[in-house]
Motif scaffolding. Structure first.
Motif, short mmCIF file in Angstrom:
data_model
loop_
_atom_site.label_atom_id
_atom_site.label_comp_id
_atom_site.label_asym_id
_atom_site.label_seq_id
_atom_site.Cartn_x
_atom_site.Cartn_y
_atom_site.Cartn_z
N SER A 201 0.85 -1.19 0.00
CA SER A 201 0.00 0.00 0.00
C SER A 201 0.88 1.24 0.00
CB SER A 201 -0.94 0.02 1.21
OG SER A 201 -0.23 0.28 2.41
N VAL A 202 0.29 2.38 -0.33
CA VAL A 202 1.07 3.62 -0.42
C VAL A 202 0.18 4.83 -0.15
CG1 VAL A 202 0.68 3.83 -2.92
CG2 VAL A 202 2.64 4.98 -1.87
N SER A 203 0.81 5.84 0.43
CA SER A 203 0.23 7.18 0.53
C SER A 203 1.29 8.15 0.06
CB SER A 203 -0.18 7.50 1.97
OG SER A 203 -0.68 8.83 2.07
N ALA A 204 0.96 9.02 -0.88
CA ALA A 204 1.95 9.91 -1.47
C ALA A 204 1.46 11.36 -1.52
CB ALA A 204 2.31 9.45 -2.88
N ILE A 205 2.40 12.26 -1.44
CA ILE A 205 2.11 13.69 -1.52
C ILE A 205 2.98 14.31 -2.61
CG2 ILE A 205 2.24 15.91 -0.31
CD1 ILE A 205 0.05 14.12 0.75
N GLY A 206 2.36 15.09 -3.49
CA GLY A 206 3.09 15.79 -4.53
C GLY A 206 3.11 17.29 -4.27
N ILE A 377 0.96 3.54 -8.65
CA ILE A 377 -0.11 3.70 -7.65
C ILE A 377 0.16 4.93 -6.77
CG2 ILE A 377 -1.42 2.57 -5.82
CD1 ILE A 377 -1.66 1.28 -8.61
N ALA A 378 1.43 5.19 -6.47
CA ALA A 378 1.77 6.37 -5.67
C ALA A 378 1.38 7.65 -6.39
CB ALA A 378 3.27 6.37 -5.35
N HIS A 379 1.57 7.69 -7.71
CA HIS A 379 1.18 8.88 -8.47
C HIS A 379 -0.32 9.12 -8.36
CE1 HIS A 379 1.18 11.94 -11.53
NE2 HIS A 379 0.40 11.22 -12.33
N GLN A 384 -4.82 12.07 -5.58
CA GLN A 384 -5.99 12.02 -4.69
C GLN A 384 -5.69 12.64 -3.32
OE1 GLN A 384 -7.95 8.19 -4.45
NE2 GLN A 384 -7.45 7.70 -6.58
N GLY A 385 -4.64 13.45 -3.24
CA GLY A 385 -4.34 14.16 -2.00
C GLY A 385 -3.75 13.29 -0.91
N GLY A 386 -3.09 12.20 -1.28
CA GLY A 386 -2.44 11.35 -0.29
C GLY A 386 -3.26 10.16 0.16
N ALA A 387 -4.34 9.86 -0.53
CA ALA A 387 -5.18 8.71 -0.16
C ALA A 387 -4.33 7.45 -0.12
CB ALA A 387 -6.31 8.54 -1.17
#
Length: 400
Positions: A201-206, A377-379, A384-387
């Protein structure tokens, strides 16, 4: 057994590996094709290749070519790999593997159906820090590994503008906006190349870009992307996590070291920065920088590098580090240029050996999927704002 190879894309990176493929005793001859025929002709003349093909289609139709090596634009890899496999050719592909989950699934299905060799050329798998961590993990030196970090910190100002102009032509700004997290394998591959697990799983912030020069501008971007820096936190199977950074606007000397790694276990840890690497345990700290430092094999002023921006030349001049085991490499490589922290020799030998002995390369389709899919998936998570999103997994390569 030897193989005949066709190189697809005669850009800045292809020349370095063309020289090595041609020198490898497992390769009989090397051809090349490019959308710009003059580039193919130039590469063939410069490296003494066997000849050129007018197109990729023509190369695939030829019985004189057993395998292809793709060095094309990042977002083109998936379809070109599938075309190659379906034409009966073994495929070496520069990173990334693909840009969608569907493309990755199709490549794995094609490899299973054809029995052909697929390898992704991820340099960080052979990065000295990754090699050392992989060795120490195998020895149990970390105790239980529970956290790691991988960074690919390469500022656009340090050579990337010139590289995108070279590959993108008049429309280069549209492609220079390529989303950082869709080029994840230098950071993810360096972590997972040592830690034998996979992301679940991942949560990412751009971070939205603010330079205002038309790069990372949604109205210009071919990808609708305005993110230039991104951070992703991954959960891994079996417990634990790793974090990656993909930075394109950063005050950091990427010409010294663009990929760097950290690993933390219950008994020891290892940390790498631009110019220093440390092994740490509960008793103290040991400097291991010399063990991980590649030795230059080519002067950055060598005439063969004139077409490469000065800020990018270190990637084409770095040789092996003391931690690298060169025993299995062809001896002819001992006197040939290397690059990307000593990875080029291993990349070429891994693919040629896999094809000629019908064995799986280290970064086979299933491993490549685990290096690439987390970034895709991280992108989406960043969009999605870090979902927090689940990451599909295609499992391990089949045995036998």
């Amino acid at each position: 057994m030897t193989l005949s190879l066709g190189i697809v894309g005669a850009g800045q990176f292809a020349g370095s590996l063309a020289k090595l493929f041609l020198a490898h005793p497992g390769v009989s001859d090397v051809h090349v094709t490019d959308l710009l025929p003059e580039r193919a002709e130039q590469l063939a003349a410069a490296e003494g290749l066997s000849g050129t093909f007018p197109s990729y289609d023509a190369m695939l139709e030829s019985q004189a070519v057993d395998a292809v090596a793709l060095f094309t634009q990042r977002w083109t890899h998936g379809p070109l790999v599938l075309q190659g496999l379906r034409a009966g050719k073994h495929v070496y592909c520069a990173v990334p593997m693909a840009v969608t989950t569907e493309e990755i699934a199709a490549i794995i299905e094609a490899v299973e159906a054809t029995g052909l060799t697929y390898m992704m050329g991820e340099t960080s798998h052979y990065h000295p820090a990754t090699v050392h961590a992989r060795n120490r993990i195998a020895e149990g030196a970390f105790g239980r590994l529970f956290y790691a970090e991988g960074d690919y910190v390469h500022d656009m100002d340090l050579g990337f503008y010139d590289a995108y102009r070279y590959s993108g032509g008049e429309n280069w700004k549209a492609t220079a906006s390529y989303p950082p997290l869709l080029y994840p394998t230098h950071s993810v591959g360096g972590v997972l190349g040592a830690w034998q697990t996979h992301a679940v799983s991942v949560s990412a912030i751009g971070v939205v870009d603010e330079r205002g020069d038309g790069v990372f501008d949604k109205s210009v971007s071919q990808f609708g992307n305005d993110i230039s820096n991104a951070t992703a936190l991954f959960e891994v199977a079996g417990g634990g996590a790793f974090r990656t950074n993909e930075f394109r606007r950063v005050g950091y000397p990427s010409h010294i070291r663009e990929s760097r790694f950290r690993f933390f276990g219950t008994e020891a840890s290892m940390e790498q920065l631009a110019t220093v690497a440390l092994w740490q345990d509960k008793q103290g700290v040991r400097d291991i920088s010399e063990l991980l430092e590649p030795k230059a094999t080519l002067s950055p002023d060598d005439p063969s590098l004139q077409h490469i921006p000065p800020e990018l030349r270190a990637a084409f001049t770095s040789g092996s580090a003391p931690v690298h085991d060169r025993a299995r490499l062809p001896r002819v490589f001992d006197r040939l240029p290397n690059g990307h922290e000593g990875s080029h020799h291993f990349l070429v030998d891994d693919f040629v050996t896999a094809v000629t002995t019908r064995t799986l390369p280290s970064v086979n389709a299933w491993v490549a999927a685990r290096y690439t899919l987390p970034g895709i998936i991280a992108h989406e998570s960043a969009r999605q704002g870090g979902a927090r999103l689940r990451i599909p997994d295609f499992g391990d390569a089949p045995r036998g």
